[in-house]
Design a protein around this motif. Structure first.
Motif, PDB file in Angstrom:
ATOM      1  N   VAL A   1      -8.319  -3.033  -3.993  1.00 25.30           N
ATOM      2  CA  VAL A   1      -7.590  -3.489  -2.859  1.00 25.30           C
ATOM      3  C   VAL A   1      -7.377  -4.937  -3.198  1.00 25.30           C
TER       4      VAL A   1
ATOM      5  N   LEU B   1       0.811  -1.123  -0.028  1.00 23.86           N
ATOM      6  CA  LEU B   1      -0.208  -0.230   0.014  1.00 23.86           C
ATOM      7  C   LEU B   1       0.877   1.385   0.172  1.00 23.86           C
TER       8      LEU B   1
ATOM      9  N   ILE C   1      -8.587   1.305   5.084  1.00 17.54           N
ATOM     10  CA  ILE C   1      -8.200   2.168   3.694  1.00 17.54           C
ATOM     11  C   ILE C   1      -9.339   2.754   3.131  1.00 17.54           C
TER      12      ILE C   1
END
Length: 314
Positions: A266, A237, A258
């Protein structure tokens, strides 16, 4: 249609409504939201002529409420379910309302059946429970089969079946092309009921937009991720410059939060770096989150957190 134009109400040193303008259009349910003391009830009272504006005006199909002939045939209101003589029966209360507006008294039995009060039609309203009083108020609002409905806290005191019934009723009425303005503090219910929102705070307009847009613009959605390879996925990430934070779920398990990303993005990222996920969940923004975010500066009374707890727990 209801048109509110520069509506203002001043009570000595208090300005309850401040230059408020909005429209309530037919064919949709419009939710009227705001913290306690925001001016919602005062605005609705001015629309139907119960309070005189200090400035501005409210129009119903282009005219003021006071100029409507047989107004219950045009606009039905539930502003105070307790506004019933306690010694009158439900049927008698509705009968005098019907006669005062040129409505056939046969309509009384129809609306009593509609709201589920046929079996108590001859009982005195003073002995009604809160929920029964709400149903009688709704019967009064529907008595003239009106084109427009204004409902202030219509589900107050109703059980879950009653709440669902009101939701279905107002949505069906809007689908028929009627104009519906409904105020409620039950934000989860308003999220299911209202197509459009008018939000006010301290008497001023905060938002006037579709419910979906209001929630989307004024609160965040988060993707919740659990994995046994937290360090590896956190690194992935960071390489993609994706914002995230770590937390623990209710079971004490480490999770990644997130914001403003899709589960597709994702999930694809996790697949591309070979990290298996044990949870991939989208936590959608809620109307309550959006409402609290938008009105936090307009709340008149703030409750303190209980002793020993953080303020954000309240």
């Amino acid at each position: 249609m209801i048109e509110v134009q520069g509506l203002t109400k001043q009570y000595k040193s208090v300005r309850a409504v401040d230059d408020l303008s909005f429209e309530v259009k037919p064919g949709k349910v419009t939710g009227f939201l705001g913290p306690n003391g925001a001016g919602k009830s005062t605005t609705m009272r001015m629309i139907v002529g119960l309070d005189e504006p200090t400035a501005g005006n409210a129009l119903i199909h282009g005219t003021s409420y006071s100029k409507l002939k047989n107004p219950l045939r045009t606009i039905g209101c539930l502003l105070d379910a307790k506004a019933v003589h306690p010694n009158r029966s439900a049927a008698a209360h509705l009968k005098w309302m019907a006669q005062s507006n040129g409505i056939p008294t046969s309509r009384v039995n129809e609306v009593l059946e509609l709201v589920g009060l046929s079996d108590v039609a001859k009982k005195k309203a003073g002995g009604f429970s809160l929920g029964m009083g709400q149903r009688l108020g709704l019967a009064g609002a529907m008595l003239g089969d009106p084109e427009i409905l204004i409902l202030d806290e219509p589900v107050n005191g109703l059980d879950p079946e009653g709440i669902r019934w009101v939701r279905s009723l107002v949505r069906a009425l809007a689908a028929e092309g009627r104009t519906v303005l409904i105020s409620s503090h039950l934000l989860s219910e308003m999220a299911l009921t209202a197509d459009h929102l008018v939000v006010i705070g301290r008497g001023q307009l905060i938002a006037d937009q579709p419910t979906y847009d209001f929630v989307k613009e004024h609160s965040a959605s988060n993707v919740i991720v659990r994995t046994d390879f937290l360090t590896e996925f956190s690194g992935a990430l960071e390489e993609e410059s994706v914002e995230f934070s770590t937390s623990k779920d209710e079971e004490g398990r480490e999770t990644l939060i997130i914001p403003e990303q899709s589960t597709d993005f994702v999930g694809n990222l996790a697949y591309s770096v070979g990290v298996p996920l044990t949870e991939l969940t989208l936590k959608r923004a809620s109307l309550e989150d959006a409402f609290m975010d938008m009105t936090s500066d307009s709340v008149q009374y703030h409750a303190e957190a209980p002793a020993g707890k953080e303020q954000n727990d309240s």
